[in-house]
Design a protein around this motif. Structure first.
Motif, mmCIF file in Angstrom:
data_model
loop_
_atom_site.group_PDB
_atom_site.id
_atom_site.type_symbol
_atom_site.label_atom_id
_atom_site.label_comp_id
_atom_site.label_asym_id
_atom_site.label_seq_id
_atom_site.Cartn_x
_atom_site.Cartn_y
_atom_site.Cartn_z
ATOM 1 N N ALA A 175 0.838 -1.207 0.000
ATOM 2 C CA ALA A 175 0.000 0.000 0.000
ATOM 3 C C ALA A 175 0.870 1.253 0.000
ATOM 4 C CB ALA A 175 -0.927 -0.005 1.207
ATOM 5 N N LYS A 176 1.902 1.261 0.829
ATOM 6 C CA LYS A 176 2.800 2.423 0.900
ATOM 7 C C LYS A 176 3.551 2.622 -0.413
ATOM 8 C CE LYS A 176 3.616 2.717 5.866
ATOM 9 N NZ LYS A 176 4.631 2.729 6.937
ATOM 10 N N GLU A 177 3.952 1.523 -1.037
ATOM 11 C CA GLU A 177 4.695 1.632 -2.295
ATOM 12 C C GLU A 177 3.805 2.166 -3.419
ATOM 13 O OE1 GLU A 177 7.630 1.457 -5.228
ATOM 14 O OE2 GLU A 177 7.687 1.640 -3.048
ATOM 15 N N TYR A 178 2.586 1.643 -3.506
ATOM 16 C CA TYR A 178 1.653 2.142 -4.529
ATOM 17 C C TYR A 178 1.343 3.623 -4.291
ATOM 18 C CZ TYR A 178 0.629 -2.608 -6.221
ATOM 19 O OH TYR A 178 0.716 -3.862 -6.763
ATOM 20 N N PHE A 179 1.174 3.983 -3.031
ATOM 21 C CA PHE A 179 0.865 5.374 -2.696
ATOM 22 C C PHE A 179 2.040 6.292 -3.044
ATOM 23 C CE2 PHE A 179 0.613 8.920 0.392
ATOM 24 C CZ PHE A 179 -0.580 9.461 -0.042
ATOM 25 N N ARG A 180 3.258 5.823 -2.762
ATOM 26 C CA ARG A 180 4.443 6.615 -3.089
ATOM 27 C C ARG A 180 4.526 6.848 -4.593
ATOM 28 N NH1 ARG A 180 8.993 6.074 -5.367
ATOM 29 N NH2 ARG A 180 8.674 3.848 -5.763
ATOM 30 N N VAL B 41 -6.064 14.637 -6.460
ATOM 31 C CA VAL B 41 -5.306 15.356 -5.429
ATOM 32 C C VAL B 41 -5.994 15.206 -4.075
ATOM 33 C CG1 VAL B 41 -4.584 17.636 -4.631
ATOM 34 C CG2 VAL B 41 -4.275 17.012 -7.028
ATOM 35 N N SER B 42 -7.328 15.301 -4.073
ATOM 36 C CA SER B 42 -8.096 15.146 -2.834
ATOM 37 C C SER B 42 -7.948 13.729 -2.272
ATOM 38 C CB SER B 42 -9.569 15.454 -3.100
ATOM 39 O OG SER B 42 -10.350 15.236 -1.956
ATOM 40 N N GLN B 43 -7.958 12.729 -3.149
ATOM 41 C CA GLN B 43 -7.803 11.342 -2.713
ATOM 42 C C GLN B 43 -6.431 11.118 -2.094
ATOM 43 O OE1 GLN B 43 -8.573 8.966 -6.185
ATOM 44 N NE2 GLN B 43 -10.792 9.202 -6.064
ATOM 45 N N ILE B 44 -5.418 11.719 -2.686
ATOM 46 C CA ILE B 44 -4.053 11.581 -2.145
ATOM 47 C C ILE B 44 -3.978 12.196 -0.749
ATOM 48 C CG2 ILE B 44 -1.677 12.433 -2.397
ATOM 49 C CD1 ILE B 44 -1.959 11.982 -5.402
ATOM 50 N N LYS B 45 -4.556 13.376 -0.560
ATOM 51 C CA LYS B 45 -4.541 14.034 0.748
ATOM 52 C C LYS B 45 -5.275 13.203 1.787
ATOM 53 C CE LYS B 45 -4.149 18.828 -0.881
ATOM 54 N NZ LYS B 45 -4.834 20.143 -0.970
ATOM 55 N N GLU B 46 -6.396 12.613 1.378
ATOM 56 C CA GLU B 46 -7.188 11.811 2.309
ATOM 57 C C GLU B 46 -6.455 10.523 2.675
ATOM 58 O OE1 GLU B 46 -10.293 11.067 4.843
ATOM 59 O OE2 GLU B 46 -9.940 12.899 3.659
ATOM 60 N N MET B 47 -5.877 9.856 1.668
ATOM 61 C CA MET B 47 -5.188 8.590 1.923
ATOM 62 C C MET B 47 -3.916 8.804 2.733
ATOM 63 S SD MET B 47 -4.132 5.576 -0.810
ATOM 64 C CE MET B 47 -5.844 5.250 -1.234
ATOM 65 N N ASP B 48 -3.299 9.949 2.570
ATOM 66 C CA ASP B 48 -2.047 10.266 3.290
ATOM 67 C C ASP B 48 -2.249 10.179 4.795
ATOM 68 O OD1 ASP B 48 0.607 10.837 3.395
ATOM 69 O OD2 ASP B 48 0.383 12.986 3.130
ATOM 70 N N LYS B 49 -3.457 10.512 5.255
ATOM 71 C CA LYS B 49 -3.750 10.472 6.699
ATOM 72 C C LYS B 49 -3.629 9.055 7.247
ATOM 73 C CE LYS B 49 -7.176 14.205 6.180
ATOM 74 N NZ LYS B 49 -8.620 14.531 6.294
ATOM 75 N N TYR B 50 -4.031 8.074 6.427
ATOM 76 C CA TYR B 50 -4.003 6.674 6.873
ATOM 77 C C TYR B 50 -2.648 6.022 6.633
ATOM 78 C CZ TYR B 50 -9.047 7.411 6.837
ATOM 79 O OH TYR B 50 -10.314 7.917 7.056
ATOM 80 N N ILE B 51 -2.041 6.357 5.488
ATOM 81 C CA ILE B 51 -0.748 5.768 5.132
ATOM 82 C C ILE B 51 0.319 6.102 6.198
ATOM 83 C CG2 ILE B 51 1.182 5.915 3.510
ATOM 84 C CD1 ILE B 51 -0.983 4.241 2.354
ATOM 85 N N SER B 52 0.298 7.349 6.662
ATOM 86 C CA SER B 52 1.315 7.783 7.624
ATOM 87 C C SER B 52 1.220 7.059 8.961
ATOM 88 C CB SER B 52 1.189 9.298 7.857
ATOM 89 O OG SER B 52 -0.101 9.611 8.370
ATOM 90 N N ARG B 53 0.063 6.485 9.260
ATOM 91 C CA ARG B 53 -0.116 5.764 10.531
ATOM 92 C C ARG B 53 0.039 4.259 10.391
ATOM 93 N NH1 ARG B 53 -4.737 9.433 11.136
ATOM 94 N NH2 ARG B 53 -6.160 7.704 10.736
#
Length: 216
Positions: free
Chosen positions: A183-188, A201-213
């Protein structure tokens, strides 16, 4: 351009008129004299059957006029007679319109017909599988979505926006499976595309909240 679109829109009746005129000319004057008229009639009729109004459909879709695009698509009575690459585009457009109306079953069946008709270019083939994967994801068939999105990535997508969207969906599927490393690799990779479409862009900002945790 307007003259060409007029020809596309009315080449069937033009072809019929030319055909009847050519036959009448052949019977009354001579078939040699009627040759040019009959050839023009044949060109009109054959191009109508093989190409349809797909150029105008594309223009209508790009202009956001889905109603006109749908009306033009309905003029194609025998899609299986379309030239193969044009047929592929026709079914792809049918799938897009079905998705606009949230008819996922029709969207899936028509995109499969598009794939079976072949692809006019490699990037377009990637978009076919991207569409198929997106439909499966919306149907909550994550296994099929994952498979088809990965095929789309291998075949290549035409721009960074679609590439980012595919990677974000793959990241979401990996998160659901608790495969946090993937998940982190795909997000990166999705962020690295630097998309500009507001929704992505909105999806990236929203997903970033979960990826970082996430662990891992």
């Amino acid at each position: 351009m307007k003259a060409f679109n007029f020809f596309i829109l009315y080449r069937l009746p033009i072809g019929i008129v030319l055909l009847l005129g050519g036959i009448a000319l052949g019977l009354t004057v001579g078939w040699w004299e009627a040759t040019i008229v009959l050839v023009l009639a044949l060109v009109c009729l054959v191009t109508h059957v093989m190409f349809g109004p797909m150029r105008m459909v594309q223009e209508a879709v790009e202009a956001g006029d889905i109603e006109r695009a749908s009306a033009l698509m309905n003029q194609v009575k025998f899609p299986k007679l379309l030239y193969k690459p044009i047929r592929s585009v026709y079914y792809f457009m049918q799938s897009n319109m079905a998705m606009y109306s949230n008819d996922l079953d029709k969207a899936e069946s028509t995109i499969r017909q598009s794939i079976n008709s072949g692809s006019p270019m490699k990037e377009y083939e990637g978009m076919q599988y991207f569409q198929l994967g997106t439909i499966a994801y919306q149907k909550n068939d994550l296994k099929t979505a994952d498979q088809n999105l990965k095929i789309a990535m291998r075949k290549g997508l035409p721009d960074k926006e679609n590439t980012a969207a595919a990677l974000l969906t793959l990241a979401s599927i990996a998160m659901t499976r608790r495969d946090f490393k993937s998940a982190k690799e795909y997000f990166r990779r999705a962020k690295a595309q630097k998309p500009t479409t507001a929704q992505i862009v909105s999806q990236i900002k929203e997903m970033d909240k979960y990826i970082s945790r996430m662990p891992g």
